[in-house]
Motif scaffolding. Structure first.
Motif, PDB file in Angstrom:
ATOM      1  N   PRO A  73      31.115  51.731  30.551  1.00  0.00           N
ATOM      2  CA  PRO A  73      29.904  51.383  31.289  1.00  0.00           C
ATOM      3  C   PRO A  73      29.757  52.080  32.641  1.00  0.00           C
ATOM      4  CG  PRO A  73      30.811  49.423  30.270  1.00  0.00           C
ATOM      5  CD  PRO A  73      31.824  50.521  30.093  1.00  0.00           C
ATOM      6  N   VAL A  74      30.851  52.523  33.260  1.00  0.00           N
ATOM      7  CA  VAL A  74      30.707  53.196  34.554  1.00  0.00           C
ATOM      8  C   VAL A  74      30.421  54.688  34.395  1.00  0.00           C
ATOM      9  CG1 VAL A  74      32.271  51.519  35.606  1.00  0.00           C
ATOM     10  CG2 VAL A  74      33.160  53.759  34.942  1.00  0.00           C
ATOM     11  N   HIS A  75      30.340  55.161  33.149  1.00  0.00           N
ATOM     12  CA  HIS A  75      30.073  56.567  32.878  1.00  0.00           C
ATOM     13  C   HIS A  75      28.627  56.765  32.426  1.00  0.00           C
ATOM     14  CE1 HIS A  75      34.327  58.103  32.900  1.00  0.00           C
ATOM     15  NE2 HIS A  75      34.552  56.813  32.748  1.00  0.00           N
ATOM     16  N   ASN A  76      28.036  57.883  32.808  1.00  0.00           N
ATOM     17  CA  ASN A  76      26.719  58.264  32.300  1.00  0.00           C
ATOM     18  C   ASN A  76      26.830  58.540  30.802  1.00  0.00           C
ATOM     19  OD1 ASN A  76      24.955  60.788  31.500  1.00  0.00           O
ATOM     20  ND2 ASN A  76      23.829  59.694  33.107  1.00  0.00           N
ATOM     21  N   THR A  77      25.973  57.922  30.006  1.00  0.00           N
ATOM     22  CA  THR A  77      26.138  57.949  28.556  1.00  0.00           C
ATOM     23  C   THR A  77      25.936  59.344  27.965  1.00  0.00           C
ATOM     24  OG1 THR A  77      25.340  55.675  28.505  1.00  0.00           O
ATOM     25  CG2 THR A  77      25.487  56.828  26.411  1.00  0.00           C
ATOM     26  N   ALA A  78      24.884  60.043  28.371  1.00  0.00           N
ATOM     27  CA  ALA A  78      24.632  61.376  27.827  1.00  0.00           C
ATOM     28  C   ALA A  78      25.766  62.331  28.165  1.00  0.00           C
ATOM     29  CB  ALA A  78      23.303  61.919  28.351  1.00  0.00           C
ATOM     30  N   LEU A  79      26.238  62.274  29.403  1.00  0.00           N
ATOM     31  CA  LEU A  79      27.345  63.135  29.803  1.00  0.00           C
ATOM     32  C   LEU A  79      28.625  62.751  29.068  1.00  0.00           C
ATOM     33  CD1 LEU A  79      28.399  65.394  31.597  1.00  0.00           C
ATOM     34  CD2 LEU A  79      28.730  63.709  33.422  1.00  0.00           C
ATOM     35  N   LEU A  80      28.840  61.441  28.879  1.00  0.00           N
ATOM     36  CA  LEU A  80      30.023  60.986  28.159  1.00  0.00           C
ATOM     37  C   LEU A  80      30.001  61.495  26.716  1.00  0.00           C
ATOM     38  CD1 LEU A  80      32.606  59.293  28.111  1.00  0.00           C
ATOM     39  CD2 LEU A  80      31.200  57.292  27.558  1.00  0.00           C
ATOM     40  N   ALA A  81      28.831  61.478  26.092  1.00  0.00           N
ATOM     41  CA  ALA A  81      28.721  61.999  24.726  1.00  0.00           C
ATOM     42  C   ALA A  81      29.128  63.467  24.679  1.00  0.00           C
ATOM     43  CB  ALA A  81      27.291  61.827  24.221  1.00  0.00           C
ATOM     44  N   LYS A  82      28.667  64.234  25.656  1.00  0.00           N
ATOM     45  CA  LYS A  82      28.984  65.664  25.688  1.00  0.00           C
ATOM     46  C   LYS A  82      30.462  65.903  25.989  1.00  0.00           C
ATOM     47  CE  LYS A  82      26.896  69.960  27.324  1.00  0.00           C
ATOM     48  NZ  LYS A  82      26.061  70.187  26.126  1.00  0.00           N
ATOM     49  N   GLN A  83      31.002  65.174  26.959  1.00  0.00           N
ATOM     50  CA  GLN A  83      32.411  65.346  27.334  1.00  0.00           C
ATOM     51  C   GLN A  83      33.343  65.015  26.174  1.00  0.00           C
ATOM     52  OE1 GLN A  83      32.128  62.676  30.725  1.00  0.00           O
ATOM     53  NE2 GLN A  83      32.637  64.342  32.126  1.00  0.00           N
ATOM     54  N   GLY A 100      36.455  50.435  26.519  1.00  0.00           N
ATOM     55  CA  GLY A 100      36.299  49.025  26.843  1.00  0.00           C
ATOM     56  C   GLY A 100      35.327  48.829  27.989  1.00  0.00           C
ATOM     57  N   VAL A 101      35.152  47.569  28.394  1.00  0.00           N
ATOM     58  CA  VAL A 101      34.158  47.251  29.425  1.00  0.00           C
ATOM     59  C   VAL A 101      34.747  47.224  30.827  1.00  0.00           C
ATOM     60  CG1 VAL A 101      32.705  45.945  27.841  1.00  0.00           C
ATOM     61  CG2 VAL A 101      34.464  44.743  29.166  1.00  0.00           C
ATOM     62  N   GLY A 102      36.078  47.088  30.954  1.00  0.00           N
ATOM     63  CA  GLY A 102      36.670  46.959  32.282  1.00  0.00           C
ATOM     64  C   GLY A 102      36.409  45.584  32.863  1.00  0.00           C
ATOM     65  N   GLY A 103      37.008  45.334  34.037  1.00  0.00           N
ATOM     66  CA  GLY A 103      36.839  44.033  34.663  1.00  0.00           C
ATOM     67  C   GLY A 103      36.799  44.052  36.171  1.00  0.00           C
ATOM     68  N   ASP A 107      34.563  48.738  40.624  1.00  0.00           N
ATOM     69  CA  ASP A 107      34.235  49.872  39.772  1.00  0.00           C
ATOM     70  C   ASP A 107      32.741  49.876  39.448  1.00  0.00           C
ATOM     71  OD1 ASP A 107      36.816  50.847  39.649  1.00  0.00           O
ATOM     72  OD2 ASP A 107      37.265  49.979  37.692  1.00  0.00           O
ATOM     73  N   CYS A 108      32.226  48.704  39.085  1.00  0.00           N
ATOM     74  CA  CYS A 108      30.803  48.604  38.743  1.00  0.00           C
ATOM     75  C   CYS A 108      29.928  48.872  39.958  1.00  0.00           C
ATOM     76  CB  CYS A 108      30.506  47.225  38.163  1.00  0.00           C
ATOM     77  SG  CYS A 108      31.320  46.920  36.571  1.00  0.00           S
ATOM     78  N   LEU A 109      30.337  48.363  41.122  1.00  0.00           N
ATOM     79  CA  LEU A 109      29.572  48.576  42.335  1.00  0.00           C
ATOM     80  C   LEU A 109      29.514  50.058  42.683  1.00  0.00           C
ATOM     81  CD1 LEU A 109      28.049  47.155  44.643  1.00  0.00           C
ATOM     82  CD2 LEU A 109      30.228  47.033  45.892  1.00  0.00           C
ATOM     83  N   ALA A 110      30.650  50.732  42.584  1.00  0.00           N
ATOM     84  CA  ALA A 110      30.689  52.162  42.899  1.00  0.00           C
ATOM     85  C   ALA A 110      29.843  52.977  41.928  1.00  0.00           C
ATOM     86  CB  ALA A 110      32.134  52.664  42.876  1.00  0.00           C
ATOM     87  N   ALA A 111      29.798  52.540  40.662  1.00  0.00           N
ATOM     88  CA  ALA A 111      29.030  53.268  39.650  1.00  0.00           C
ATOM     89  C   ALA A 111      27.558  52.882  39.636  1.00  0.00           C
ATOM     90  CB  ALA A 111      29.632  53.024  38.273  1.00  0.00           C
ATOM     91  N   GLY A 112      27.192  51.825  40.374  1.00  0.00           N
ATOM     92  CA  GLY A 112      25.806  51.401  40.427  1.00  0.00           C
ATOM     93  C   GLY A 112      25.331  50.682  39.183  1.00  0.00           C
ATOM     94  N   ILE A 113      26.244  49.946  38.515  1.00  0.00           N
ATOM     95  CA  ILE A 113      25.846  49.198  37.320  1.00  0.00           C
ATOM     96  C   ILE A 113      26.077  47.712  37.560  1.00  0.00           C
ATOM     97  CG2 ILE A 113      26.415  51.150  35.829  1.00  0.00           C
ATOM     98  CD1 ILE A 113      28.848  49.407  34.882  1.00  0.00           C
ATOM     99  N   ASP A 114      25.430  46.904  36.735  1.00  0.00           N
ATOM    100  CA  ASP A 114      25.527  45.452  36.834  1.00  0.00           C
ATOM    101  C   ASP A 114      26.783  44.967  36.120  1.00  0.00           C
ATOM    102  OD1 ASP A 114      25.236  42.696  36.743  1.00  0.00           O
ATOM    103  OD2 ASP A 114      23.157  42.731  36.039  1.00  0.00           O
ATOM    104  N   LEU A 115      27.687  44.344  36.868  1.00  0.00           N
ATOM    105  CA  LEU A 115      28.921  43.830  36.291  1.00  0.00           C
ATOM    106  C   LEU A 115      28.651  42.928  35.095  1.00  0.00           C
ATOM    107  CD1 LEU A 115      32.053  43.249  36.511  1.00  0.00           C
ATOM    108  CD2 LEU A 115      31.434  41.339  38.012  1.00  0.00           C
ATOM    109  N   ARG A 117      26.212  42.951  32.999  1.00  0.00           N
ATOM    110  CA  ARG A 117      25.567  43.586  31.848  1.00  0.00           C
ATOM    111  C   ARG A 117      26.458  44.645  31.199  1.00  0.00           C
ATOM    112  NH1 ARG A 117      22.039  46.620  31.037  1.00  0.00           N
ATOM    113  NH2 ARG A 117      21.119  45.759  29.135  1.00  0.00           N
ATOM    114  N   ARG A 118      27.696  44.728  31.615  1.00  0.00           N
ATOM    115  CA  ARG A 118      28.503  45.845  31.149  1.00  0.00           C
ATOM    116  C   ARG A 118      28.784  45.775  29.645  1.00  0.00           C
ATOM    117  NH1 ARG A 118      31.943  42.121  33.262  1.00  0.00           N
ATOM    118  NH2 ARG A 118      34.115  42.039  32.526  1.00  0.00           N
ATOM    119  N   GLY A 119      28.887  44.576  29.087  1.00  0.00           N
ATOM    120  CA  GLY A 119      29.082  44.466  27.648  1.00  0.00           C
ATOM    121  C   GLY A 119      27.872  44.942  26.877  1.00  0.00           C
ATOM    122  N   ARG A 120      26.686  44.523  27.298  1.00  0.00           N
ATOM    123  CA  ARG A 120      25.461  44.979  26.641  1.00  0.00           C
ATOM    124  C   ARG A 120      25.290  46.485  26.822  1.00  0.00           C
ATOM    125  NH1 ARG A 120      21.477  40.736  29.353  1.00  0.00           N
ATOM    126  NH2 ARG A 120      23.258  40.658  30.785  1.00  0.00           N
TER     127      ARG A 120
END
Length: 289
Positions: A73-83, A100-103, A107-115, A117-120
Motif C-alpha cells: 500500500p505504500v508503493h505506487n501501484t503502476a510503478l510497482l507493477a513495472k518494477q 502485505g499491508v504493514g502496520g 509508513d502510511c503517513l510518509a507515503a500519504g495513504i490512509d492507514l 484503508r490499506r487493506g482495501r
C-alpha cells in the motif's frame, strides 16, 4: 495426513548494513539455500527491497529472490507493477513477491495513504497487478505497462499476515502464504486455515506454505548485534522483548525449529538473520545441509 515434499531452506538478509549483502548472496547462491529474502519498511533504516534484490540478482544465478514482505500500500501501484515485472524478467523468473499491508502508521503517513484503508488498497492493487502482468491495459485511457514478466501471469505471490483478510487474499490472489515470527505449534493453525481458504476458492493444487524464523549463529557479538536489531525493528509493536526471546542462537535450536516446520507441512523455512556477520551463511549451511 500432511503431504510430504522436499523442505527448502532460505535466508532472510540482515538490513543493518547493506554493503555486505552481495557477498551474502554470492555465498548463499553457491550453497543449497533456496531463497534470499529482504524485508520492507519505509520509515526505518533499511535498504529499499526491490532495488536491493535487483542488485543481488546480478550477484547470483540460481537462488530465488523474495520480498518478506513488501508493504504494497505504500508503493505506487503502476510503478510497482513495472518494477516487479522487470525484476522477474531480469532474474529469469526467480522473483517471489511476498506482500502485505504493514502496520506502521508512520509508513502510511510518509507515503500519504490512509492507514485504515490499506487493506482495501491492497485488494485494489492486486487486481491491477495481475491485470498488468497479464499484458492487459492498466486502466481506462491507459495502455499496457511492460515489460511482461518471465513468469506467465506474473511472479509468485505470497501473502504475509495473521488477520483473516490476509488469509483470504491467498485464495483470491495468491500462490501461497508466508508466516513470520510464530513457532510451529502456532503456525500450524494458520497453515490449516490457509489450506481451507484455498479449497473454498476452488484453487487447483495446494498453496505454498512458507515459515520464517529469526536466527543468529556465531560468536557473542554476532548474537548481541542481532538482538539489538530485533529490538529496534519491533519496537513499534510493544513486544520487542518477546520477539527477541524467540531468536534462535544455537545449531540445535535451529535444526529443531526446521524439523517442526517440516512436520506441519511447510514447503520452505526462511531463516531470518539479524546480524550482518556474513560467516553465518556458512555456519547455517554446516548446520542444515
Amino acid at each position: 495426513m500432511l503431504p510430504t515434499q522436499p523442505l527448502h531452506i532460505g535466508l532472510g538478509l540482515p538490513v543493518d548494513d547493506p554493503a555486505p549483502l552481495p557477498e551474502w548472496a554470492r555465498r548463499a547462491d553457491a550453497l543449497p539455500f533456496s531463497t534470499l529474502g529482504v524485508l520492507d519498511r519505509l520509515v526505518f533504516d533499511n535498504p529499499e527491497p526491490l532495488i536491493t534484490l535487483a542488485t543481488l540478482a546480478g550477484a547470483t544465478s540460481r537462488i530465488r529472490l523474495q520480498t518478506e514482505v513488501l508493504i504494497a500500500p505504500v508503493h505506487n501501484t503502476a510503478l510497482l507493477a513495472k518494477q516487479t515485472a522487470t525484476l522477474d524478467r531480469l532474474t529469469g523468473g526467480r522473483f517471489t513477491l511476498g506482500i502485505g499491508v504493514g502496520g506502521r502508521s508512520d509508513d502510511c503517513l510518509a507515503a500519504g495513504i490512509d492507514l485504515h484503508r490499506r487493506g482495501r488498497r491492497l485488494d485494489e492493487q492486486m487486481t491491477l497487478l495481475r491485470r498488468t502482468w497479464d499484458g492487459q491495459p492498466y486502466g481506462d485511457g491507459v495502455g499496457p505497462i511492460g515489460p511482461r514478466p518471465a513468469t506467465p501471469g506474473g511472479p509468485r505471490v505470497l501473502f504475509g499476515g495473521f488477520a483473516p483478510a490476509a488469509l483470504e487474499r491467498v485464495g483470491r490472489f495468491g500462490d501461497g502464504f508466508l508466516g513470520a515470527a510464530l513457532p510451529a505449534a502456532h503456525m500450524s493453525g494458520l497453515f490449516r486455515q490457509v489450506e481451507a481458504v484455498w479449497r473454498r476458492y476452488d484453487r487447483p493444487g495446494r498453496p505454498r506454505l512458507v515459515a520464517q524464523a529469526s536466527v543468529a549463529l556465531g560468536p557473542d557479538d554476532t548474537v548481541e548485534r542481532a538482538r539489538e536489531n530485533l529490538r529496534d525493528y519491533y519496537a513499534f509493536t510493544g513486544r520487542a522483548e518477546y520477539m527477541t526471546k524467540g531468536l534462535l542462537t544455537t545449531a540445535r535450536e535451529i535444526r529443531a525449529a526446521v524439523d517442526a516446520f517440516r512436520d506441519i507441512g511447510a514447503d520452505e523455512v526462511v531463516l531470518y538473520c539479524w546480524s550482518s556477520d556474513v560467516d553465518q551463511v556458512d555456519r547455517l549451511a554446516d548446520t542444515l545441509f
